[in-house]
Enzyme design. Structure first.
Site, short mmCIF file in Angstrom:
data_model
loop_
_atom_site.label_atom_id
_atom_site.label_comp_id
_atom_site.label_asym_id
_atom_site.label_seq_id
_atom_site.Cartn_x
_atom_site.Cartn_y
_atom_site.Cartn_z
N ASP A 146 0.86 -1.17 0.00
CA ASP A 146 0.00 0.00 0.00
C ASP A 146 0.91 1.24 0.00
OD1 ASP A 146 -2.15 1.68 0.01
OD2 ASP A 146 -3.15 0.78 1.73
C1 BGC Z 1 -4.96 3.36 0.32
C2 BGC Z 1 -5.21 2.37 -0.78
C3 BGC Z 1 -5.10 3.02 -2.12
C4 BGC Z 1 -3.75 3.68 -2.23
C5 BGC Z 1 -3.48 4.32 -3.57
C6 BGC Z 1 -3.71 4.18 0.09
O1 BGC Z 1 -3.58 5.21 1.01
O2 BGC Z 1 -4.88 2.68 1.56
O3 BGC Z 1 -6.48 1.79 -0.61
O4 BGC Z 1 -5.30 2.07 -3.12
O5 BGC Z 1 -3.64 4.68 -1.22
O6 BGC Z 1 -4.22 5.43 -3.78
#
Ligand code: BGC
Length: 760
Positions: free
Chosen positions: A286
């Site tokens: 993530d």
């Molecule tokens: C979130 C994810 C997301 C990623 C990219 C993160 O902060 O937890 O769910 O896909 O950002 O935007």
């Protein structure tokens, strides 16, 4: 020596190029990847593991600078947070024209609940209990996103959550592993279709693996600690269902598991995901999930990056930990080049599967971008889907549906709030073209009725809280008048109306990422508005916006009618009008329990019995209950009213018992006892009465959404197999244990018919 190297590179280039026109079969992909890898330097392999953000819509710090140069140097495997064919073509061009090996980039985005045609937030969508509808919403999202250059989505989010304080409960499918698994499968199938190399399908990325929805106290990014028994039986199933459905990629979660952050948890990423479940796609972290492990306290950037790779992570979103430290870790002997090659291989395989090596610009088709995005047909589908997601929580005196006549007062901070209709995670939405409630109602009544409007109140008294709940262009245009002035205006117009619709609740960014709440009630100032409206003596309909289960005990006691509309998407206003005026009969059923108050959290239907269950009236000393609130939820899982009514016959079983290899048919007659057509979600639950480990008091095992004309009866049949009765035992083996089972069928998890049978 030099000659040998030259000859082998030349052979590899020929092999790689000669294969580029071939079909993307597994073995041809393997050969093409092998030949490409043989050309790559260590640095180029590490470059493929790097996923920087292109800048817009960031959810953390932006680590990468000078992305174009890095692409040219082969230091980027993919990009995300970039939109439009022109922008994506420009970046792809650098990769395939200027980098040494011309490896195309993969382009990701959070296409969560639609693209420009926005569907209901996932929690709302899950309340449709309609798998075809859900699959179609993902199919449309994939078509639109792919027409705009995107080929990879960070969806579905399948984290089970039983904690409405956690803002991200809005992004998932609620509390239940079975329903969550069906939805995970439908979403993956919708995004990926049956041919990933088609230009209108995109690779799906199931997230957040794993257990992210169980963060302590509902505070985002917080610690998770859970028994393996609960993981396997309650939290893992939807991730596994996505893997079984062929999901191309998996995102590791931010939280720790057994004291090791998921991003570097080898047991989780390799033992469970790859070895036990057979996942063969690639794993991405993530956002800054790798470098955040420094804060978790397991080492410096080089250490955490090496641990992530060793655990099985392939791609690093934003941290650039893999990019900047793996070279040194190879020389230091901490990781091997072979491990890097394996990670690189999995990313290249994904690009081959998408057909990017055959045509890196296949998603960059201007004509598709013009004709396939935000089309009338897609918006119509988003509208009807939204109407299926609404849950009618209360309708005393059948105030809904209301007639398109007389004067209708529309009040509340969410009534004229275009930017808020799409809800959280709708990064591609065209806010200015979303349909507000005011617009939707006006359009629906035309000249047959008069709609009068007043805002009635701001979101909350607390301006800072309001600002933090309306980020990303989702402002609610705070009114400078005092609360009393706003309320008085609303009451004045309401007094002259026949019925009052109050569009109240949360703002779009009051749920979602980093939007946890310790108080899950409707903000006080809005409650005062509702109270004043109720006092007028006119019928009041709450059209309730929310991204989480709210504690609605006060509203349930004081207001006759509550229609929960979540955040319905770009067409929400029209969909709300469809249901409010009865053109559509609501059929949504809760995928998550609504508590009476926040102190009951976590509260979910599939709980265990305890040694001292409360049986009989509350309160009982020395039984498992509270002094100040009963154990009952306000609205149970599976609950939702309709404008018609349904009755259920007693359950019929095909036999009183079943052998392990047999199946058992459970049937029930469902009758529409009201005067209009409707759809009912018929739900089947079981209880395993005695197990070697304790079993929940009810577990959803099947459901079917049926259509019934007024007065019609249908027989619904469910077939139970041994696997439906199985669970992970103390040794984490998936087994069914002989003995007595109860089976329940009904229109929600509380009001059910019951029968029992024996598994021999
Ligand atoms: C979130 C994810 C997301 C990623 C990219 C993160 O902060 O937890 O769910 O896909 O950002 O935007």
């Amino acid at each position: 020596m030099k000659i040998i190297k030259f000859v082998s590179v030349a052979i590899a280039i020929v092999l790689f190029a000669s294969c580029t026109k071939k079909e993307n079969t597994i073995s041809s992909i393997d050969k093409r990847v092998d030949s490409l890898i043989s050309l790559m330097t260590l640095e180029e392999k590490i470059g493929q593991l790097n996923l920087p953000s292109a800048g817009a819509f960031v959810t953390g710090s932006v680590e990468s600078s000078d992305i174009a140069k890095k692409i040219e140097q082969g230091k980027v495997g993919g990009l995300f947070n970039i939109k439009t064919v022109a922008n994506i073509r420009e970046m792809q061009k650098i990769a395939v024209e200027k980098s040494r090996l011309k490896i195309p980039l993969i382009f990701g985005m959070d296409v969560i609940h639609g693209y420009e045609s926005v569907f209901p937030i996932p929690l709302g969508l899950s309340c449709s209990w309609d798998m075809k509808l859900i699959e179609r919403s993902a199919r449309i999202a994939a078509t639109e996103a792919s027409a705009d250059g995107i080929n990879w989505t960070f969806s579905p989010m399948v984290d089970i959550s039983r904690d409405p304080r956690w803002g991200r409960i809005s992004e998932g499918s609620g509390e239940d592993p079975y329903l969550g698994s069906q939805i995970a499968k439908a979403m993956v199938t919708g995004f990926q279709g049956n041919d990933l190399s088609a230009n209108n399908t995109i690779m799906s990325c199931v997230k957040h693996y794993a257990l992210y929805g169980a963060s302590e106290a509902g505070r985002d990014y917080n610690t998770v600690d859970m028994s393996h028994n609960r993981m396997y039986n309650e939290y893992f199933p939807p991730y596994k269902a996505a893997v079984d459905a062929g999901v191309g990629s998996v995102m590791a979660s931010f939280n720790e598991i057994d004291g090791i952050p998921a991003t570097a948890n080898k047991w989780l990423l390799t033992e469970v995901l790859r070895n036990q479940w057979g996942f063969n796609g690639f794993l991405v972290s993530d956002y800054t999930g790798v470098s955040e492990m420094i804060n978790h306290g397991i080492g410096d950037l080089q250490t955490v990056s090496a641990r992530a790779l060793d655990a099985g992570l392939d791609m690093d979103m934003v941290s650039e930990g893999l990019l900047t430290t793996l070279g040194k870790s190879v020389s230091d002997g901490i990781v091997t080049e072979q491990q890097i090659t394996e990670a690189c291989r999995r990313i290249l395989e994904a690009k081959f599967k998408l057909g990017l090596f055959d045509n890196p610009y296949k998603y960059c088709d201007d004509s598709r971008a013009k004709s396939e995005v935000f089309t009338d047909a897609n918006r119509a589908e988003a509208r009807s889907t939204a109407a299926q997601s609404f849950v009618l929580l209360k309708n005393a005196n059948n105030i809904l549906p209301i007639k398109k006549s007389g004067t209708i007062a529309l009040v509340g901070p969410l009534a004229d709030a275009k930017e808020n209709m799409t809800g959280t995670w709708s990064v591609a939405a065209r806010f200015s073209e979303s349909i507000s409630v005011l617009e939707g109602l006006k359009k629906a009544v035309g000249t047959d009725a008069q709609i009068v409007y007043a805002k009635g109140s701001n979101l909350t008294e607390d301006e800072v809280l309001e600002n933090n709940s309306t980020l990303f262009g989702k402002g609610l245009h705070r009114d400078k008048r005092t609360a009393a002035q706003l309320r008085e205006e609303a009451v004045r117009i309401a007094q002259g109306a026949d019925v009052i619709i109050a569009a109240v609740g949360e703002a779009a960014e009051m749920s979602g990422e980093a939007a946890s709440r310790s108080n899950i009630e409707v903000p006080e100032i809005q409650r005062e508005l509702i109270q004043a409206l109720v006092k007028t003596g006119k019928p009041v309909v709450l059209v309730l916006f929310t991204g989480r289960p709210l504690a609605l005990a006060w509203e349930d006691k004081n207001v006759s009618t509550i229609l929960n509309v979540w955040f319905g998407g770009s067409e929400a206003g029209d969909a709300i009008a469809d249901v409010v005026f009865g053109d559509v009969n609501p059929s949504g059923k809760l995928s998550t329990t609504f508590p009476q108050n926040v102190g009951q959290v976590p509260i979910y239907y599939a709980h265990k019995n305890t040694g001292r269950p409360l049986s009989g009236p509350w309160f009982q000393k020395f039984q498992s209950n509270y002094l100040d609130v009963s154990n009952e939820p306000l609205y149970p899982f599976g609950f939702g009213l309709s404008y018609t009514t349904y009755s259920y016959s007693d359950i019929k079983l095909s036999s009183p018992g079943m052998n392990a290899s047999d199946s058992l048919v459970v049937s029930v007659d469902v009758t529409n006892t009201g005067s209009r057509e409707g759809k009912e979600v018929v739900q089947l639950y079981i209880r395993d009465i005695i197990g070697t480990i304790t079993r929940p008091v009810k577990e959803l095992k099947a459901f079917e959404k049926i259509y019934l004309a007024a007065g019609e009866t249908k027989t619904v049949k469910f077939t139970l197999h041994q696997s439906d009765l199985s669970f992970y035992n103390a040794d984490l083996k998936f087994v069914a244990e002989p003995g007595e089972f109860h089976v329940f069928v009904g229109g929600n998890s509380r009001d059910v018919k019951q029968a029992s049978f024996v598994l021999k």
